[in-house]
Design a protein around this motif. Structure first.
Motif, PDB file in Angstrom:
ATOM      1  N   ARG A 124      71.994  14.918  33.877  1.00  0.00           N
ATOM      2  CA  ARG A 124      72.357  16.052  33.032  1.00  0.00           C
ATOM      3  C   ARG A 124      71.164  16.312  32.125  1.00  0.00           C
ATOM      4  N   GLY A 125      70.865  17.577  31.891  1.00  0.00           N
ATOM      5  CA  GLY A 125      69.719  17.898  31.067  1.00  0.00           C
ATOM      6  C   GLY A 125      69.928  19.158  30.255  1.00  0.00           C
ATOM      7  N   LEU A 126      69.045  19.327  29.301  1.00  0.00           N
ATOM      8  CA  LEU A 126      69.036  20.497  28.422  1.00  0.00           C
ATOM      9  C   LEU A 126      67.581  20.830  28.133  1.00  0.00           C
ATOM     10  N   SER A 127      67.247  22.100  28.195  1.00  0.00           N
ATOM     11  CA  SER A 127      65.915  22.514  27.754  1.00  0.00           C
ATOM     12  C   SER A 127      66.060  23.670  26.788  1.00  0.00           C
ATOM     13  N   ILE A 128      65.179  23.676  25.799  1.00  0.00           N
ATOM     14  CA  ILE A 128      65.117  24.741  24.799  1.00  0.00           C
ATOM     15  C   ILE A 128      63.820  25.495  25.050  1.00  0.00           C
ATOM     16  N   HIS A 129      63.901  26.810  25.019  1.00  0.00           N
ATOM     17  CA  HIS A 129      62.746  27.661  25.293  1.00  0.00           C
ATOM     18  C   HIS A 129      62.516  28.586  24.107  1.00  0.00           C
ATOM     19  N   ALA A 130      61.255  28.889  23.845  1.00  0.00           N
ATOM     20  CA  ALA A 130      60.896  29.852  22.804  1.00  0.00           C
ATOM     21  C   ALA A 130      59.986  30.904  23.420  1.00  0.00           C
ATOM     22  N   CYS A 131      60.171  32.136  22.997  1.00  0.00           N
ATOM     23  CA  CYS A 131      59.328  33.206  23.477  1.00  0.00           C
ATOM     24  C   CYS A 131      57.952  33.085  22.833  1.00  0.00           C
ATOM     25  N   VAL A 132      56.921  33.217  23.671  1.00  0.00           N
ATOM     26  CA  VAL A 132      55.545  33.169  23.183  1.00  0.00           C
ATOM     27  C   VAL A 132      54.762  34.354  23.743  1.00  0.00           C
ATOM     28  N   ASP A 133      53.741  34.718  23.003  1.00  0.00           N
ATOM     29  CA  ASP A 133      52.780  35.698  23.478  1.00  0.00           C
ATOM     30  C   ASP A 133      51.875  34.967  24.461  1.00  0.00           C
ATOM     31  N   MET A 134      51.701  35.515  25.661  1.00  0.00           N
ATOM     32  CA  MET A 134      50.948  34.819  26.696  1.00  0.00           C
ATOM     33  C   MET A 134      49.461  34.689  26.368  1.00  0.00           C
ATOM     34  N   LYS A 135      48.904  35.582  25.590  1.00  0.00           N
ATOM     35  CA  LYS A 135      47.481  35.482  25.237  1.00  0.00           C
ATOM     36  C   LYS A 135      47.248  34.504  24.094  1.00  0.00           C
ATOM     37  N   SER A 136      48.008  34.651  23.021  1.00  0.00           N
ATOM     38  CA  SER A 136      47.775  33.810  21.842  1.00  0.00           C
ATOM     39  C   SER A 136      48.492  32.465  21.924  1.00  0.00           C
ATOM     40  N   GLN A 137      49.519  32.369  22.788  1.00  0.00           N
ATOM     41  CA  GLN A 137      50.368  31.169  22.899  1.00  0.00           C
ATOM     42  C   GLN A 137      51.165  30.912  21.621  1.00  0.00           C
ATOM     43  N   ARG A 138      51.285  31.924  20.784  1.00  0.00           N
ATOM     44  CA  ARG A 138      52.025  31.801  19.519  1.00  0.00           C
ATOM     45  C   ARG A 138      53.436  32.356  19.703  1.00  0.00           C
ATOM     46  N   PRO A 139      54.387  31.873  18.895  1.00  0.00           N
ATOM     47  CA  PRO A 139      55.743  32.418  18.970  1.00  0.00           C
ATOM     48  C   PRO A 139      55.744  33.929  18.771  1.00  0.00           C
ATOM     49  N   SER A 140      56.650  34.571  19.486  1.00  0.00           N
ATOM     50  CA  SER A 140      56.729  36.019  19.445  1.00  0.00           C
ATOM     51  C   SER A 140      58.159  36.452  19.723  1.00  0.00           C
ATOM     52  N   ARG A 141      58.578  37.507  19.091  1.00  0.00           N
ATOM     53  CA  ARG A 141      59.916  38.037  19.380  1.00  0.00           C
ATOM     54  C   ARG A 141      59.980  38.440  20.853  1.00  0.00           C
ATOM     55  N   ALA A 142      61.080  38.127  21.480  1.00  0.00           N
ATOM     56  CA  ALA A 142      61.248  38.453  22.900  1.00  0.00           C
ATOM     57  C   ALA A 142      61.346  39.962  23.091  1.00  0.00           C
ATOM     58  N   PRO A 143      60.769  40.458  24.172  1.00  0.00           N
ATOM     59  CA  PRO A 143      60.894  41.881  24.452  1.00  0.00           C
ATOM     60  C   PRO A 143      62.338  42.254  24.794  1.00  0.00           C
ATOM     61  N   LYS A 144      62.646  43.514  24.648  1.00  0.00           N
ATOM     62  CA  LYS A 144      64.002  44.009  24.895  1.00  0.00           C
ATOM     63  C   LYS A 144      64.494  43.624  26.296  1.00  0.00           C
ATOM     64  N   ALA A 145      63.614  43.721  27.291  1.00  0.00           N
ATOM     65  CA  ALA A 145      64.016  43.382  28.663  1.00  0.00           C
ATOM     66  C   ALA A 145      64.465  41.933  28.766  1.00  0.00           C
ATOM     67  N   PHE A 146      63.760  41.008  28.114  1.00  0.00           N
ATOM     68  CA  PHE A 146      64.166  39.600  28.113  1.00  0.00           C
ATOM     69  C   PHE A 146      65.522  39.452  27.429  1.00  0.00           C
ATOM     70  N   ALA A 147      65.668  40.084  26.274  1.00  0.00           N
ATOM     71  CA  ALA A 147      66.906  39.975  25.496  1.00  0.00           C
ATOM     72  C   ALA A 147      68.102  40.440  26.311  1.00  0.00           C
ATOM     73  N   GLU A 148      67.948  41.534  27.020  1.00  0.00           N
ATOM     74  CA  GLU A 148      69.057  42.047  27.830  1.00  0.00           C
ATOM     75  C   GLU A 148      69.412  41.091  28.958  1.00  0.00           C
ATOM     76  N   ILE A 149      68.410  40.562  29.629  1.00  0.00           N
ATOM     77  CA  ILE A 149      68.659  39.629  30.732  1.00  0.00           C
ATOM     78  C   ILE A 149      69.308  38.346  30.223  1.00  0.00           C
ATOM     79  N   LEU A 150      68.751  37.760  29.169  1.00  0.00           N
ATOM     80  CA  LEU A 150      69.287  36.502  28.646  1.00  0.00           C
ATOM     81  C   LEU A 150      70.692  36.682  28.091  1.00  0.00           C
ATOM     82  N   SER A 151      70.943  37.754  27.372  1.00  0.00           N
ATOM     83  CA  SER A 151      72.274  38.012  26.818  1.00  0.00           C
ATOM     84  C   SER A 151      73.313  38.161  27.921  1.00  0.00           C
TER      85      SER A 151
END
Length: 156
Positions: free
Chosen positions: A117-144
């Protein structure tokens, strides 16, 4: 009866990846290596989000990605070369902005026993800077839209 209905899953309707344990997946003890279990978890995660429309092309288009920040794995029983397994996963939490949670359950087909059994936590990041970033609307809709109630959520 479908594969998802024929096992004792922790949550309903998992996304499933069938697995056959190969000799090269095993370690010196003769069972699947812990690193291989983590690789399988990554494989099923990508397959799941891609099936939902969160493709690599969408990642590249938005310049965002969901990066793993935390992983918990409970190794309950070992798997051996030749074992047929099914790895199920569910999206179990989404904070609506940055973080999501995903659960895993690995079952051996022959006896129906849960091996992991496992659990993973994911955070949205900007692919260039590798820094945390608010998820784009498309991600939010899919994940929700893919959340399965009753699972483990994000830690406080």
């Amino acid at each position: 009866m479908s594969e998802s209905q024929s096992h004792n899953w922790d949550l309903p309707d998992p996304f499933i990846l069938p697995i056959t344990v190969r000799e090269e997946d095993t370690d010196r003890l003769g069972h699947a290596n812990n690193v291989v279990y983590v690789r399988w978890m990554e494989d099923v995660s990508w397959a799941h989000i891609e099936s939902l429309g969160m493709t690599w092309a969408l990642h590249e288009e938005t310049g965002k990605a969901m990066a793993i920040t935390h992983t918990e794995v409970d190794y309950l029983l070992s798997a051996n070369a030749g074992d047929e397994l099914v790895l199920g996963t569910w999206l179990t939490d989404w904070d609506g902005r940055f973080r999501s949670a995903r659960q895993f359950q690995l079952i051996r087909v022959a006896d129906g026993k849960t091996l992991l059994r496992g659990l993973s936590i994911h955070a949205c990041v900007d692919m260039k800077s590798q820094r945390p970033s608010r998820a784009p609307k498309a991600f939010a809709e899919i994940l929700s839209g893919a959340l399965v109630p009753g699972g483990r959520g994000l830690p406080l």
